[in-house]
Design a protein around this motif. Structure first.
Motif, PDB file in Angstrom:
ATOM      1  N   TYR A  24      14.423   5.479  -7.960  1.00  0.00           N
ATOM      2  CA  TYR A  24      13.096   6.023  -7.673  1.00  0.00           C
ATOM      3  C   TYR A  24      13.118   7.533  -7.498  1.00  0.00           C
ATOM      4  O   TYR A  24      12.242   8.242  -8.003  1.00  0.00           O
ATOM      5  CB  TYR A  24      12.530   5.370  -6.411  1.00  0.00           C
ATOM      6  CG  TYR A  24      11.171   5.919  -6.040  1.00  0.00           C
ATOM      7  CD1 TYR A  24      10.068   5.700  -6.849  1.00  0.00           C
ATOM      8  CD2 TYR A  24      10.998   6.674  -4.884  1.00  0.00           C
ATOM      9  CE1 TYR A  24       8.824   6.209  -6.531  1.00  0.00           C
ATOM     10  CE2 TYR A  24       9.759   7.192  -4.557  1.00  0.00           C
ATOM     11  CZ  TYR A  24       8.681   6.956  -5.384  1.00  0.00           C
ATOM     12  OH  TYR A  24       7.454   7.480  -5.065  1.00  0.00           O
ATOM     13  N   LEU A  31       6.999   3.284  -8.344  1.00  0.00           N
ATOM     14  CA  LEU A  31       7.545   2.185  -7.551  1.00  0.00           C
ATOM     15  C   LEU A  31       7.530   0.882  -8.326  1.00  0.00           C
ATOM     16  O   LEU A  31       8.484   0.096  -8.269  1.00  0.00           O
ATOM     17  CB  LEU A  31       6.735   2.038  -6.257  1.00  0.00           C
ATOM     18  CG  LEU A  31       6.850   3.194  -5.262  1.00  0.00           C
ATOM     19  CD1 LEU A  31       5.758   3.097  -4.208  1.00  0.00           C
ATOM     20  CD2 LEU A  31       8.221   3.212  -4.597  1.00  0.00           C
ATOM     21  N   ARG A  32       6.467   0.658  -9.087  1.00  0.00           N
ATOM     22  CA  ARG A  32       6.374  -0.566  -9.886  1.00  0.00           C
ATOM     23  C   ARG A  32       7.352  -0.555 -11.056  1.00  0.00           C
ATOM     24  O   ARG A  32       7.854  -1.608 -11.466  1.00  0.00           O
ATOM     25  CB  ARG A  32       4.935  -0.753 -10.372  1.00  0.00           C
ATOM     26  CG  ARG A  32       3.973  -1.145  -9.247  1.00  0.00           C
ATOM     27  CD  ARG A  32       2.528  -1.188  -9.725  1.00  0.00           C
ATOM     28  NE  ARG A  32       1.640  -1.700  -8.696  1.00  0.00           N
ATOM     29  CZ  ARG A  32       1.153  -0.982  -7.682  1.00  0.00           C
ATOM     30  NH1 ARG A  32       1.507   0.301  -7.561  1.00  0.00           N
ATOM     31  NH2 ARG A  32       0.347  -1.522  -6.795  1.00  0.00           N
ATOM     32  N   GLU A  35      10.563  -1.683  -9.563  1.00  0.00           N
ATOM     33  CA  GLU A  35      10.508  -3.139  -9.348  1.00  0.00           C
ATOM     34  C   GLU A  35      10.797  -3.892 -10.646  1.00  0.00           C
ATOM     35  O   GLU A  35      11.575  -4.851 -10.662  1.00  0.00           O
ATOM     36  CB  GLU A  35       9.133  -3.528  -8.811  1.00  0.00           C
ATOM     37  CG  GLU A  35       8.965  -5.031  -8.613  1.00  0.00           C
ATOM     38  CD  GLU A  35       7.557  -5.418  -8.203  1.00  0.00           C
ATOM     39  OE1 GLU A  35       7.267  -6.630  -8.177  1.00  0.00           O
ATOM     40  OE2 GLU A  35       6.743  -4.515  -7.914  1.00  0.00           O
ATOM     41  N   SER A  46       9.898  -6.458  -4.161  1.00  0.00           N
ATOM     42  CA  SER A  46       8.573  -5.915  -4.425  1.00  0.00           C
ATOM     43  C   SER A  46       8.615  -4.388  -4.388  1.00  0.00           C
ATOM     44  O   SER A  46       9.528  -3.794  -3.811  1.00  0.00           O
ATOM     45  CB  SER A  46       7.572  -6.417  -3.380  1.00  0.00           C
ATOM     46  OG  SER A  46       7.817  -5.810  -2.119  1.00  0.00           O
ATOM     47  N   TYR A  47       7.598  -3.775  -4.996  1.00  0.00           N
ATOM     48  CA  TYR A  47       7.546  -2.318  -4.989  1.00  0.00           C
ATOM     49  C   TYR A  47       7.348  -1.777  -3.583  1.00  0.00           C
ATOM     50  O   TYR A  47       7.754  -0.654  -3.278  1.00  0.00           O
ATOM     51  CB  TYR A  47       6.445  -1.809  -5.929  1.00  0.00           C
ATOM     52  CG  TYR A  47       5.042  -2.045  -5.446  1.00  0.00           C
ATOM     53  CD1 TYR A  47       4.364  -1.086  -4.698  1.00  0.00           C
ATOM     54  CD2 TYR A  47       4.373  -3.226  -5.736  1.00  0.00           C
ATOM     55  CE1 TYR A  47       3.079  -1.286  -4.240  1.00  0.00           C
ATOM     56  CE2 TYR A  47       3.075  -3.437  -5.303  1.00  0.00           C
ATOM     57  CZ  TYR A  47       2.431  -2.481  -4.546  1.00  0.00           C
ATOM     58  OH  TYR A  47       1.151  -2.690  -4.105  1.00  0.00           O
ATOM     59  N   GLU A  48       6.744  -2.566  -2.690  1.00  0.00           N
ATOM     60  CA  GLU A  48       6.578  -2.118  -1.305  1.00  0.00           C
ATOM     61  C   GLU A  48       7.928  -2.042  -0.592  1.00  0.00           C
ATOM     62  O   GLU A  48       8.144  -1.191   0.266  1.00  0.00           O
ATOM     63  CB  GLU A  48       5.633  -3.061  -0.547  1.00  0.00           C
ATOM     64  CG  GLU A  48       4.173  -2.928  -0.948  1.00  0.00           C
ATOM     65  CD  GLU A  48       3.579  -1.578  -0.576  1.00  0.00           C
ATOM     66  OE1 GLU A  48       4.224  -0.819   0.179  1.00  0.00           O
ATOM     67  OE2 GLU A  48       2.475  -1.265  -1.038  1.00  0.00           O
ATOM     68  N   SER A  49       8.847  -2.930  -0.966  1.00  0.00           N
ATOM     69  CA  SER A  49      10.198  -2.848  -0.404  1.00  0.00           C
ATOM     70  C   SER A  49      10.890  -1.573  -0.859  1.00  0.00           C
ATOM     71  O   SER A  49      11.572  -0.910  -0.077  1.00  0.00           O
ATOM     72  CB  SER A  49      11.024  -4.067  -0.833  1.00  0.00           C
ATOM     73  OG  SER A  49      10.494  -5.257  -0.295  1.00  0.00           O
ATOM     74  N   ARG A  51       9.401   1.199  -1.671  1.00  0.00           N
ATOM     75  CA  ARG A  51       8.769   2.292  -0.923  1.00  0.00           C
ATOM     76  C   ARG A  51       9.380   2.423   0.482  1.00  0.00           C
ATOM     77  O   ARG A  51       9.709   3.517   0.930  1.00  0.00           O
ATOM     78  CB  ARG A  51       7.259   2.055  -0.811  1.00  0.00           C
ATOM     79  CG  ARG A  51       6.495   3.219  -0.165  1.00  0.00           C
ATOM     80  CD  ARG A  51       5.154   2.761   0.403  1.00  0.00           C
ATOM     81  NE  ARG A  51       4.367   2.051  -0.572  1.00  0.00           N
ATOM     82  CZ  ARG A  51       3.551   2.636  -1.474  1.00  0.00           C
ATOM     83  NH1 ARG A  51       3.451   3.949  -1.481  1.00  0.00           N
ATOM     84  NH2 ARG A  51       2.864   1.909  -2.324  1.00  0.00           N
ATOM     85  N   PHE A  52       9.525   1.287   1.146  1.00  0.00           N
ATOM     86  CA  PHE A  52      10.074   1.316   2.502  1.00  0.00           C
ATOM     87  C   PHE A  52      11.519   1.797   2.497  1.00  0.00           C
ATOM     88  O   PHE A  52      11.931   2.580   3.361  1.00  0.00           O
ATOM     89  CB  PHE A  52       9.988  -0.082   3.120  1.00  0.00           C
ATOM     90  CG  PHE A  52      10.560  -0.170   4.503  1.00  0.00           C
ATOM     91  CD1 PHE A  52       9.858   0.329   5.591  1.00  0.00           C
ATOM     92  CD2 PHE A  52      11.809  -0.726   4.725  1.00  0.00           C
ATOM     93  CE1 PHE A  52      10.383   0.259   6.875  1.00  0.00           C
ATOM     94  CE2 PHE A  52      12.347  -0.796   5.992  1.00  0.00           C
ATOM     95  CZ  PHE A  52      11.629  -0.306   7.079  1.00  0.00           C
ATOM     96  N   GLN A  55      11.792   5.627   1.945  1.00  0.00           N
ATOM     97  CA  GLN A  55      11.327   6.367   3.110  1.00  0.00           C
ATOM     98  C   GLN A  55      12.293   6.231   4.285  1.00  0.00           C
ATOM     99  O   GLN A  55      12.450   7.167   5.073  1.00  0.00           O
ATOM    100  CB  GLN A  55       9.938   5.879   3.508  1.00  0.00           C
ATOM    101  CG  GLN A  55       8.856   6.264   2.521  1.00  0.00           C
ATOM    102  CD  GLN A  55       7.476   5.781   2.939  1.00  0.00           C
ATOM    103  OE1 GLN A  55       7.344   4.906   3.808  1.00  0.00           O
ATOM    104  NE2 GLN A  55       6.447   6.313   2.323  1.00  0.00           N
TER     105      GLN A  55
END
Length: 235
Positions: A24, A31-32, A35, A46-49, A51-52, A55
């Motif tokens: 990334y 993000l996607r 993924e 997932s893309y949220e993972s 992101r987390f 960060q």
């Protein structure tokens, strides 16, 4: 007492987290996109993972990279810095990303401000010199804020300006601009500062200057960089 692993509360392996963060930050991917690429490797996240993870671990990885490189860079006897500022919009409002690059293309410091006056330039210079010491020469454009800040510090005699002399700093903006377009700009100053700092450290680690080396030497440098990345925050 041994340091506790920063991965200790995560069910996902550290290898997968490092891979996701590297993909990334290093490449112009969303993000996607990350993924989907991980899914191609049989890794279901997932893309949220993603992101987390970047960060949470991006600043840790960047700090470890800087710690290993900053001390050796202080030993340059003929160290030249190139300073430049670039426009970045946050929610439609113009901000300034100040960047310091050395004579070998190493990104030394990134600093975000709302203005580009003498006060901002002075703060940027002091922050850079606190970490890396004083260079022999500082190359800038003709923005008056640099000269005023250097008079305040007392090293105005080290400043160089002129046509094309600061191309190294100008060219160093290009990878960040590519990432900025993919990320569809930034929404908070804090997010911009965090990403710019992490992106600079990761870019430094993997910048092998492939045009200056033979293929065999480039492959060796790339392998060394990957090995160092895989060892970041190791237990």
């Amino acid at each position: 007492m041994a340091n506790k692993s920063p991965f200790r509360y995560f069910r996902t392996s550290p290898e997968i987290i490092r891979l996701a963060v590297m993909m990334y930050v290093r490449f112009p991917l969303s993000l996607r996109n990350v993924e989907d690429l991980l899914h191609e490797r049989g890794i279901d996240v997932s893309y949220e993972s993603v992101r987390f993870w970047w960060q949470r671990f991006g600043p840790k990885f960047a700090s470890e990279i800087r710690k290993k490189r900053s001390q050796s860079m202080r030993n340059h006897s003929n160290w030249k810095w190139h300073l430049d500022e670039m426009f970045v919009k946050i929610n439609g409002e113009r901000h300034y990303l100040w960047r310091a690059v050395d004579h070998e293309g190493e990104l030394l410091e990134s600093f975000v401000t709302k203005t580009r006056d003498m006060k901002a330039a002075l703060k940027f210079l002091k922050k850079s010199m606190r970490r890396y010491g004083r260079p022999k020469v500082i190359v800038t454009d003709k923005l008056g804020s640099y000269g005023a800040a250097m008079r305040e510090i007392g090293n105005v005699d080290k400043q160089e300006t002129g046509r094309w002399v600061n191309n190294r700093a100008e060219n160093s903006h290009l990878p960040f601009r590519r990432r900025e377009r993919v990320m569809q700009r930034f929404r908070r100053l804090r997010s911009l500062q965090k990403f710019a700092s992490v992106h600079a450290s990761v870019l430094n680690l993997f910048n092998s200057e492939r045009s200056y080396y033979s293929r065999s030497k480039f492959k060796l440098n790339r392998a060394v960089a990957l090995s160092e990345w895989r060892g970041l925050c190791a237990e």
